[in-house]
Design an enzyme around this catalytic site. Structure first.
Site, PDB file in Angstrom:
ATOM      1  CE  LYS A 174      -2.103  -1.231   3.843  1.00  0.00           C
ATOM      2  NZ  LYS A 174      -1.360  -2.492   4.136  1.00  0.00           N
TER       3      LYS A 174
ATOM      4  NE  ARG B 240      -4.502  -1.464  10.129  1.00  0.00           N
ATOM      5  CZ  ARG B 240      -3.487  -0.842   9.526  1.00  0.00           C
ATOM      6  NH1 ARG B 240      -3.609   0.391   9.144  1.00  0.00           N
ATOM      7  NH2 ARG B 240      -2.368  -1.484   9.320  1.00  0.00           N
TER       8      ARG B 240
ATOM      9  NE  ARG C 130       7.629  -2.402   6.262  1.00  0.00           N
ATOM     10  CZ  ARG C 130       6.323  -2.292   6.444  1.00  0.00           C
ATOM     11  NH1 ARG C 130       5.587  -1.732   5.511  1.00  0.00           N
ATOM     12  NH2 ARG C 130       5.755  -2.752   7.519  1.00  0.00           N
TER      13      ARG C 130
ATOM     14  NE  ARG D 152       6.312  -0.241  10.140  1.00  0.00           N
ATOM     15  CZ  ARG D 152       5.198  -0.220   9.433  1.00  0.00           C
ATOM     16  NH1 ARG D 152       5.160   0.426   8.277  1.00  0.00           N
ATOM     17  NH2 ARG D 152       4.123  -0.823   9.863  1.00  0.00           N
TER      18      ARG D 152
ATOM     19  NE  ARG E  41       2.155  -4.906  11.260  1.00  0.00           N
ATOM     20  CZ  ARG E  41       3.155  -4.678  10.404  1.00  0.00           C
ATOM     21  NH1 ARG E  41       4.342  -5.181  10.630  1.00  0.00           N
ATOM     22  NH2 ARG E  41       2.943  -3.952   9.334  1.00  0.00           N
TER      23      ARG E  41
HETATM   24  P1  AP5 Z   1       4.810  -1.655   1.925  1.00  0.00           P
HETATM   25  O1  AP5 Z   1       4.484  -0.819   0.737  1.00  0.00           O
HETATM   26  O2  AP5 Z   1       5.555  -0.988   3.039  1.00  0.00           O
HETATM   27  O3  AP5 Z   1       3.525  -2.412   2.475  1.00  0.00           O
HETATM   28  P2  AP5 Z   1       2.217  -1.855   3.199  1.00  0.00           P
HETATM   29  O4  AP5 Z   1       1.036  -2.516   2.573  1.00  0.00           O
HETATM   30  O5  AP5 Z   1       2.226  -0.344   3.211  1.00  0.00           O
HETATM   31  O6  AP5 Z   1       2.442  -2.476   4.631  1.00  0.00           O
HETATM   32  P3  AP5 Z   1       2.410  -1.849   6.085  1.00  0.00           P
HETATM   33  O7  AP5 Z   1       3.084  -2.858   6.978  1.00  0.00           O
HETATM   34  O8  AP5 Z   1       2.972  -0.462   6.151  1.00  0.00           O
HETATM   35  O9  AP5 Z   1       0.939  -1.823   6.367  1.00  0.00           O
HETATM   36  P4  AP5 Z   1       0.263  -1.942   7.688  1.00  0.00           P
HETATM   37  O10 AP5 Z   1      -1.102  -1.734   7.195  1.00  0.00           O
HETATM   38  O11 AP5 Z   1       0.477  -3.131   8.518  1.00  0.00           O
HETATM   39  O12 AP5 Z   1       0.995  -0.820   8.591  1.00  0.00           O
HETATM   40  P5  AP5 Z   1       0.606   0.680   8.922  1.00  0.00           P
HETATM   41  O13 AP5 Z   1       1.833   1.486   8.859  1.00  0.00           O
HETATM   42  O14 AP5 Z   1      -0.590   1.121   8.169  1.00  0.00           O
HETATM   43  O15 AP5 Z   1       5.669  -2.910   1.392  1.00  0.00           O
HETATM   44  C1  AP5 Z   1       6.159  -3.899   2.288  1.00  0.00           C
HETATM   45  C2  AP5 Z   1       7.498  -4.482   1.760  1.00  0.00           C
HETATM   46  O16 AP5 Z   1       7.268  -5.158   0.532  1.00  0.00           O
HETATM   47  C3  AP5 Z   1       8.565  -3.420   1.464  1.00  0.00           C
HETATM   48  O17 AP5 Z   1       9.816  -3.924   1.804  1.00  0.00           O
HETATM   49  C4  AP5 Z   1       8.465  -3.214  -0.059  1.00  0.00           C
HETATM   50  O18 AP5 Z   1       9.692  -2.796  -0.607  1.00  0.00           O
HETATM   51  C5  AP5 Z   1       8.052  -4.611  -0.519  1.00  0.00           C
HETATM   52  N1  AP5 Z   1       7.193  -4.571  -1.719  1.00  0.00           N
HETATM   53  C6  AP5 Z   1       6.161  -3.714  -1.958  1.00  0.00           C
HETATM   54  N2  AP5 Z   1       5.589  -3.993  -3.140  1.00  0.00           N
HETATM   55  C7  AP5 Z   1       6.250  -5.090  -3.645  1.00  0.00           C
HETATM   56  C8  AP5 Z   1       6.092  -5.871  -4.834  1.00  0.00           C
HETATM   57  N3  AP5 Z   1       5.161  -5.589  -5.751  1.00  0.00           N
HETATM   58  N4  AP5 Z   1       6.942  -6.922  -5.019  1.00  0.00           N
HETATM   59  C9  AP5 Z   1       7.904  -7.217  -4.095  1.00  0.00           C
HETATM   60  N5  AP5 Z   1       8.094  -6.511  -2.953  1.00  0.00           N
HETATM   61  C10 AP5 Z   1       7.277  -5.464  -2.725  1.00  0.00           C
HETATM   62  O19 AP5 Z   1       0.114   0.526  10.458  1.00  0.00           O
HETATM   63  C11 AP5 Z   1       1.023   0.243  11.513  1.00  0.00           C
HETATM   64  C12 AP5 Z   1       0.276   0.157  12.826  1.00  0.00           C
HETATM   65  O20 AP5 Z   1      -0.387   1.412  13.113  1.00  0.00           O
HETATM   66  C13 AP5 Z   1      -0.859  -0.884  12.878  1.00  0.00           C
HETATM   67  O21 AP5 Z   1      -0.394  -2.181  13.193  1.00  0.00           O
HETATM   68  C14 AP5 Z   1      -1.758  -0.298  13.997  1.00  0.00           C
HETATM   69  O22 AP5 Z   1      -1.236  -0.547  15.264  1.00  0.00           O
HETATM   70  C15 AP5 Z   1      -1.662   1.202  13.726  1.00  0.00           C
HETATM   71  N6  AP5 Z   1      -2.723   1.695  12.833  1.00  0.00           N
HETATM   72  C16 AP5 Z   1      -2.549   2.285  11.609  1.00  0.00           C
HETATM   73  N7  AP5 Z   1      -3.741   2.585  11.069  1.00  0.00           N
HETATM   74  C17 AP5 Z   1      -4.690   2.188  11.946  1.00  0.00           C
HETATM   75  C18 AP5 Z   1      -6.112   2.201  11.933  1.00  0.00           C
HETATM   76  N8  AP5 Z   1      -6.797   2.704  10.886  1.00  0.00           N
HETATM   77  N9  AP5 Z   1      -6.761   1.704  13.013  1.00  0.00           N
HETATM   78  C19 AP5 Z   1      -6.097   1.205  14.077  1.00  0.00           C
HETATM   79  N10 AP5 Z   1      -4.747   1.149  14.145  1.00  0.00           N
HETATM   80  C20 AP5 Z   1      -4.044   1.634  13.082  1.00  0.00           C
END
Ligand code: AP5
Length: 206
Positions: free
Chosen positions: A13, A88, A122, A153, A164
C-alpha cells in the site's frame, strides 16, 4: 478522487501510494505514518498509540476516527484523498461514510506466504519516508535516495508480523465484503513487479 487502499500488512500500500497519489493529484494519507510521527514527537496520541502498535494490535477506533476527521478537513483534501491504512474496522468505515465517503476502494491482494518475507526484509527511511526491501539494497543501513539512516520498524519483527496478519484477517478483511456490497471495490494482484502493480491499480480506476 477519494480513494482507499485496502490490503494486508506488506501488500504494498505504501509503496504504491507514492505513484498513485501523484498521478491523481491527491494527498497520500497514511494513518501508520501519522501514528509513527506522533510516537516520535511524544504527543498524547503517540504515547497512547505506542503500546498497541508495538504489539501489532489496532489503535482504538475513536483515536483514529478523530485523527482522520481532522486530517480530511485540511485544505489539501479539497479534491480528494488517498487513504492508506484507514479504515481498518467496520466502525471506522461507517465513520468515514459520514466524514467523506470514498469513490473507490482498491484491494491489493498478495498471498500470505509472501507477506512475511516482504515485511521482515523491509527498511524505511525516517527522513524521505521511502520504503525498501533488503534484497534490493547495497547497504541495508543507508537510504539509497537521501542517504539517511534506514530503520527496521519495531512491528516488523516476526512474532509481531504474525499478530498483525491475524488482526488483519479478523478485523480488516471483512471490509472487502463491506465495500463490495457498495459496488466500490476493485481487486488488483499485488504479487507482481511494483511497476506492474501500479499499472493495474491505475487501470482499475479508469
Ligand atoms: P509496503 O508498501 O511498506 O507495504 P504496506 O502494505 O504499506 O504495509 P504496512 O506494513 O505499512 O501496512 P500496515 O497496514 O500493517 O501498517 P501501517 O503502517 O498502516 O511494502 C512492504 C514491503 O514489501 C517493502 O519492503 C516493499 O519494498 C516490498 N514490496 C512492496 N511492493 C512489492 C512488490 N510488488 N513486489 C515485491 N516486494 C514489494 O500501520 C502500523 C500500525 O499502526 C498498525 O499495526 C496499527 O497498530 C496502527 N494503525 C494504523 N492505522 C490504523 C487504523 N486505521 N486503526 C487502528 N490502528 C491503526
Amino acid at each position: 478522487m477519494k480513494l482507499i487502499f485496502l490490503g494486508p500488512p506488506g501488500a504494498g500500500k505504501g509503496t504504491q501510494a507514492l505513484g498513485v497519489s501523484s498521478k491523481l493529484k491527491v494527498p497520500h494519507i497514511s494513518t501508520g505514518d501519522m501514528l509513527r510521527a506522533a510516537v516520535k514527537n511524544q504527543t498524547p496520541t503517540g504515547l497512547a498509540a505506542k503500546q498497541f502498535m508495538d504489539a501489532g494490535r489496532l489503535v482504538p477506533d475513536a483515536v483514529l476516527i478523530d485523527m482522520v476527521r481532522e486530517r480530511l478537513s485540511m485544505d489539501d483534501c479539497r479534491n480528494g484523498y488517498l487513504l492508506d491504512g484507514f479504515p481498518r474496522t467496520v466502525d471506522q468505515a461507517e465513520a468515514l461514510e459520514e466524514i467523506s465517503p470514498p469513490d473507490a476502494v482498491v484491494n491489493i491482494a498478495v498471498p500470505d506466504g509472501k507477506l512475511l518475507e516482504r515485511l521482515a526484509g523491509r527498511r524505511v527511511c525516517g527522513k524521505c519516508m521511502g520504503t525498501f526491501h533488503i534484497s534490493k539494497l547495497n547497504d541495508e543501513r543507508i537510504c539509497p535516495v537521501c542517504k539517511s539512516e534506514l530503520i527496521h520498524r519495531e512491528d516488523d519483527k516476526p512474532e509481531t508480523i504474525t499478530r498483525r496478519l491475524k488482526v488483519y484477517r479478523e478485523q480488516t478483511a471483512p471490509l472487502i465484503g463491506y465495500y463490495e456490497s457498495k459496488g466500490k471495490l476493485r481487486t488488483v494482484d499485488g504479487d507482481n513487479r511494483p511497476e506492474d502493480v501500479l499499472l493495474s491499480i491505475l487501470a482499475s480506476l479508469e
